[in-house]
Scaffold this motif. Structure first.
Motif, PDB file in Angstrom:
ATOM      1  N   TYR A   1     -38.960  36.646 -52.422  1.00 35.94           N
ATOM      2  CA  TYR A   1     -39.749  37.384 -53.410  1.00 35.94           C
ATOM      3  C   TYR A   1     -38.868  38.335 -54.231  1.00 35.94           C
ATOM      4  CZ  TYR A   1     -44.285  35.858 -51.516  1.00 35.94           C
ATOM      5  OH  TYR A   1     -45.380  35.120 -51.126  1.00 35.94           O
ATOM      6  N   LEU A   2     -37.968  39.047 -53.563  1.00 38.34           N
ATOM      7  CA  LEU A   2     -37.071  39.953 -54.288  1.00 38.34           C
ATOM      8  C   LEU A   2     -36.154  39.170 -55.226  1.00 38.34           C
ATOM      9  CD1 LEU A   2     -36.652  43.173 -53.932  1.00 38.34           C
ATOM     10  CD2 LEU A   2     -38.185  42.070 -52.309  1.00 38.34           C
ATOM     11  N   HIS A   3     -35.729  37.986 -54.799  1.00 38.38           N
ATOM     12  CA  HIS A   3     -34.907  37.124 -55.643  1.00 38.38           C
ATOM     13  C   HIS A   3     -35.676  36.709 -56.897  1.00 38.38           C
ATOM     14  CE1 HIS A   3     -32.215  33.912 -56.915  1.00 38.38           C
ATOM     15  NE2 HIS A   3     -33.258  33.095 -56.935  1.00 38.38           N
ATOM     16  N   ARG A   4     -36.974  36.406 -56.737  1.00 38.83           N
ATOM     17  CA  ARG A   4     -37.782  36.001 -57.897  1.00 38.83           C
ATOM     18  C   ARG A   4     -37.836  37.130 -58.933  1.00 38.83           C
ATOM     19  NH1 ARG A   4     -36.905  31.528 -58.466  1.00 38.83           N
ATOM     20  NH2 ARG A   4     -38.324  31.614 -60.236  1.00 38.83           N
ATOM     21  N   LEU A   5     -37.874  38.372 -58.457  1.00 40.19           N
ATOM     22  CA  LEU A   5     -37.848  39.500 -59.399  1.00 40.19           C
ATOM     23  C   LEU A   5     -36.532  39.538 -60.172  1.00 40.19           C
ATOM     24  CD1 LEU A   5     -39.515  42.529 -57.558  1.00 40.19           C
ATOM     25  CD2 LEU A   5     -40.303  41.432 -59.661  1.00 40.19           C
ATOM     26  N   LEU A   6     -35.430  39.307 -59.464  1.00 35.54           N
ATOM     27  CA  LEU A   6     -34.123  39.286 -60.137  1.00 35.54           C
ATOM     28  C   LEU A   6     -34.083  38.186 -61.196  1.00 35.54           C
ATOM     29  CD1 LEU A   6     -31.743  39.782 -57.062  1.00 35.54           C
ATOM     30  CD2 LEU A   6     -32.230  41.457 -58.844  1.00 35.54           C
ATOM     31  N   VAL A   7     -34.636  37.028 -60.863  1.00 35.95           N
ATOM     32  CA  VAL A   7     -34.676  35.902 -61.799  1.00 35.95           C
ATOM     33  C   VAL A   7     -35.465  36.286 -63.059  1.00 35.95           C
ATOM     34  CG1 VAL A   7     -35.580  33.557 -62.138  1.00 35.95           C
ATOM     35  CG2 VAL A   7     -34.340  34.128 -60.041  1.00 35.95           C
ATOM     36  N   GLN A   8     -36.498  37.101 -62.873  1.00 36.16           N
ATOM     37  CA  GLN A   8     -37.304  37.561 -64.017  1.00 36.16           C
ATOM     38  C   GLN A   8     -36.587  38.638 -64.844  1.00 36.16           C
ATOM     39  OE1 GLN A   8     -41.192  38.917 -62.786  1.00 36.16           O
ATOM     40  NE2 GLN A   8     -41.817  36.907 -62.012  1.00 36.16           N
ATOM     41  N   GLY A   9     -35.452  39.116 -64.319  1.00 39.69           N
ATOM     42  CA  GLY A   9     -34.701  40.136 -65.046  1.00 39.69           C
ATOM     43  C   GLY A   9     -34.918  41.550 -64.551  1.00 39.69           C
ATOM     44  N   ASP A  10     -35.719  41.711 -63.506  1.00 37.72           N
ATOM     45  CA  ASP A  10     -35.970  43.034 -62.927  1.00 37.72           C
ATOM     46  C   ASP A  10     -34.923  43.281 -61.839  1.00 37.72           C
ATOM     47  OD1 ASP A  10     -36.845  45.306 -61.639  1.00 37.72           O
ATOM     48  OD2 ASP A  10     -38.959  44.704 -61.576  1.00 37.72           O
ATOM     49  N   LYS A  11     -33.904  44.073 -62.167  1.00 38.96           N
ATOM     50  CA  LYS A  11     -32.758  44.247 -61.270  1.00 38.96           C
ATOM     51  C   LYS A  11     -32.722  45.631 -60.621  1.00 38.96           C
ATOM     52  CE  LYS A  11     -30.193  40.724 -63.677  1.00 38.96           C
ATOM     53  NZ  LYS A  11     -29.019  40.312 -64.434  1.00 38.96           N
ATOM     54  N   ARG A  12     -33.895  46.251 -60.524  1.00 41.12           N
ATOM     55  CA  ARG A  12     -33.927  47.623 -60.001  1.00 41.12           C
ATOM     56  C   ARG A  12     -33.784  47.691 -58.485  1.00 41.12           C
ATOM     57  NH1 ARG A  12     -39.426  49.378 -62.851  1.00 41.12           N
ATOM     58  NH2 ARG A  12     -39.822  47.188 -62.363  1.00 41.12           N
ATOM     59  N   TRP A  13     -34.074  46.578 -57.785  1.00 43.89           N
ATOM     60  CA  TRP A  13     -34.045  46.587 -56.322  1.00 43.89           C
ATOM     61  C   TRP A  13     -33.197  45.442 -55.790  1.00 43.89           C
ATOM     62  CZ3 TRP A  13     -36.881  50.037 -53.165  1.00 43.89           C
ATOM     63  CH2 TRP A  13     -37.748  50.893 -53.855  1.00 43.89           C
ATOM     64  N   SER A  14     -32.494  45.708 -54.703  1.00 44.29           N
ATOM     65  CA  SER A  14     -31.849  44.626 -53.948  1.00 44.29           C
ATOM     66  C   SER A  14     -31.887  44.984 -52.466  1.00 44.29           C
ATOM     67  CB  SER A  14     -30.415  44.390 -54.412  1.00 44.29           C
ATOM     68  OG  SER A  14     -29.606  45.520 -54.116  1.00 44.29           O
ATOM     69  N   ILE A  15     -31.474  44.034 -51.642  1.00 43.36           N
ATOM     70  CA  ILE A  15     -31.622  44.176 -50.192  1.00 43.36           C
ATOM     71  C   ILE A  15     -30.284  44.508 -49.533  1.00 43.36           C
ATOM     72  CG2 ILE A  15     -32.182  42.917 -48.053  1.00 43.36           C
ATOM     73  CD1 ILE A  15     -34.158  41.239 -49.785  1.00 43.36           C
TER      74      ILE A  15
ATOM     75  N   SER B   1     -25.333  52.201 -59.652  1.00 48.82           N
ATOM     76  CA  SER B   1     -25.837  53.569 -59.804  1.00 48.82           C
ATOM     77  C   SER B   1     -27.142  53.747 -59.044  1.00 48.82           C
ATOM     78  CB  SER B   1     -26.063  53.868 -61.280  1.00 48.82           C
ATOM     79  OG  SER B   1     -26.855  55.020 -61.408  1.00 48.82           O
ATOM     80  N   THR B   2     -27.236  54.844 -58.351  1.00 53.79           N
ATOM     81  CA  THR B   2     -28.483  55.102 -57.612  1.00 53.79           C
ATOM     82  C   THR B   2     -29.594  55.573 -58.548  1.00 53.79           C
ATOM     83  OG1 THR B   2     -27.770  57.352 -57.143  1.00 53.79           O
ATOM     84  CG2 THR B   2     -27.264  55.692 -55.493  1.00 53.79           C
ATOM     85  N   LEU B   3     -29.254  55.874 -59.789  1.00 56.47           N
ATOM     86  CA  LEU B   3     -30.281  56.353 -60.717  1.00 56.47           C
ATOM     87  C   LEU B   3     -31.250  55.246 -61.124  1.00 56.47           C
ATOM     88  CD1 LEU B   3     -28.078  58.626 -63.021  1.00 56.47           C
ATOM     89  CD2 LEU B   3     -29.634  59.352 -61.206  1.00 56.47           C
ATOM     90  N   ASN B   4     -30.742  54.021 -61.220  1.00 56.05           N
ATOM     91  CA  ASN B   4     -31.622  52.940 -61.665  1.00 56.05           C
ATOM     92  C   ASN B   4     -31.628  51.751 -60.715  1.00 56.05           C
ATOM     93  OD1 ASN B   4     -29.133  51.861 -62.101  1.00 56.05           O
ATOM     94  ND2 ASN B   4     -29.247  51.910 -64.334  1.00 56.05           N
ATOM     95  N   HIS B   5     -31.055  51.943 -59.540  1.00 52.33           N
ATOM     96  CA  HIS B   5     -31.048  50.866 -58.549  1.00 52.33           C
ATOM     97  C   HIS B   5     -31.397  51.428 -57.187  1.00 52.33           C
ATOM     98  CE1 HIS B   5     -29.354  48.220 -55.447  1.00 52.33           C
ATOM     99  NE2 HIS B   5     -29.808  47.277 -56.243  1.00 52.33           N
TER     100      HIS B   5
END
Length: 466
Positions: free
Chosen positions: A25-39, A2-6
């Motif tokens: 760095y973006l991967h480290r955010l995902l590991v922390q549970g912050d999944k709002r951004w990807s590449i 969804s573009t609303l939260n990603h």
């Protein structure tokens, strides 16, 4: 998704550095549970097609191997690339992704030559790629971003941050000035006004030594992660990213994973470009000239290490003082990193793009030394080494292919076949700016080249053969 939260962070430049640095760095955010951004990852040129195809088959996942100077290796599966953009000649998919409303950041690593700037930071309009893009092409970052912004504007998909991730001083400003000039030359006044109102271009400083992956990395990745990886990357354990906090359309919480978000990157950038990048080139050119293949072996050669040490100590540190950084400590850490025998970074990789690196990394220190009333003997070693290096290229005697985004082969051959090649070199305004008119600078280069020629001759028989 969804573009609303990603949101997407689109990156242009699918090489190893992005995948060992920003993607980590973006991967480290995902590991922390912050999944709002990807590449979403793409490329302007077709040279990365095999890599993009391999990443597509692996759903964007790949392994990163890092190694300390003591030889401690760590492995991590990087999962931040959720979309791999297929390449085609018109960059259709890349433009489509760049223009999407959920793409809020577009970053790029195009290397020094990819900015196509002269010493006055104006576009090199004579360059064939710039010419093609002024006529509507997408060979360069300017033509590509112009097409993306044109599409965003037409579709009203909103503002976007354009993020340079290269070793170019004031990279965000340089890109902004370059694109402004590019759009002006094309007469795209409405798009230019939209660009100025709807984008920001923060300056950044990026740092992690990332050699081309060696053939044996796949076996180590298989053993460590039980992963058959066709696109692994390797890098040193050290990593740093300093970013000006000026994002127009939101950003990931980069500060939560160690990114330094600052008001200005200038002191960090100057230290890195002049101490790390320029010294790296010095070591690569010198090492190549005495038959060495790797950065660590050249850094371990006393005379070469001394060249880099003297350049920083005698000329750079006085130019950058005062600084919030401990510059002498930074110098020592850099030389220690270059000595890492496990990275196996090649002189060929680091020696590249000299025609951009001299004016960008080295000439400012030369100019500042003269302003202080000091003869820049230690800094003159770097352009003198590059002169000898390119003379070797002209003679067809380099041990590898020299890669340079703005190399004018005919002009360089013409210089070396002229009556006085060194005079032509010293008087090149694109390389040396105001120093090109100074007889004392030309004489300093002559003396330095003569001294280094003797050093090369004395040391070549002792070189390690490969």
């Amino acid at each position: 998704m969804s573009t609303l939260n990603h949101f997407f962070w689109m990156h242009i430049g699918a090489g190893s550095f992005h995948r060992a640095h920003q993607a980590w760095y973006l991967h480290r955010l995902l590991v922390q549970g912050d999944k709002r951004w990807s590449i979403a990852l793409g490329n302007i040129r077709d040279d990365a097609k095999p890599l993009l195809e391999a990443l597509t088959a692996q759903k964007g996942e790949y392994a990163l191997e890092t190694v300390t100077p003591a030889g401690e290796r760590q492995y991590e599966k990087i999962t931040s690339i959720s979309k791999v953009i297929p390449w085609d000649e018109k960059l259709t998919a890349l433009v489509e992704q760049g223009a999407a409303a959920d793409t809020r950041i577009i970053s790029f690593t195009v290397t020094e030559g990819g900015y196509y700037l002269d010493t006055h930071f104006k576009l090199d309009q004579a360059n064939a790629d710039i010419q093609a893009d002024l006529n509507g092409g997408t060979r360069t970052i300017y033509g590509t971003i112009a097409k993306i912004l044109q599409t965003r504007r037409a579709r009203d998909t909103g503002s976007v941050t354009l993020l340079s991730c290269d070793n170019v001083r004031h990279n965000g400003e340089r890109f902004r000035d370059g694109l402004t000039e590019f759009l002006t030359l094309r007469g795209e006044n409405e798009l230019l006004a939209w660009f100025k109102a709807n984008t920001t271009t923060p300056n950044t400083m990026v740092d992690r030594i990332t050699p081309r992956p060696s053939p044996d990395i796949a076996g180590r990745v298989k053993q460590a992660l039980n992963m058959d990886d066709r696109a692994p990357v390797m890098g040193e354990s050290f990593i740093q990213w300093v970013v000006e906090d000026n994002f127009i359309a939101g950003r990931p919480a980069l500060e939560n994973v160690g990114v330094e978000m600052v008001e200005t990157v200038v002191p960090y950038e100057e230290a890195k470009i002049r101490i790390l990048n320029a010294s790296h080139s010095c070591i690569a050119w010198a090492g190549t000239l005495i038959g060495q293949s790797y950065i660590h072996e050249s850094t371990g050669t006393d005379a070469i290490r001394q060249m880099a040490y003297d350049y920083v100590t005698e000329d750079v540190i006085p130019s950058l003082t005062p600084s919030p950084l401990d510059l002498a400590q930074y110098r020592d850490v850099v030389l220690d990193r270059f000595s890492n025998p496990y990275i196996r970074d090649t002189n060929q990789r680091v020696a590249a793009d000299g025609f951009s690196k001299i004016p960008g990394f080295i000439t400012p220190t030369l100019i500042e030394c003269y302003r202080r009333g000091q003869q820049p003997k230690a800094t003159a070693v770097l352009p003198a080494l590059f002169f000898i290096f390119m003379r070797r290229w002209h003679e067809g005697e380099l041990p590898y292919t020299y890669q340079d985004g703005i190399l004018d082969e005919a002009a360089v051959h013409a210089m070396f076949t002229s009556a006085d090649p060194l005079a032509r070199y010293a008087r090149d305004g694109k390389m040396f700016g105001p120093l090109a008119a100074r007889a004392e600078f030309e004489q300093l280069l002559r003396d330095t080249v003569a001294r280094l020629d003797s050093w090369v001759k004395a040391n070549t028989p002792l070189a390690t053969t490969h």
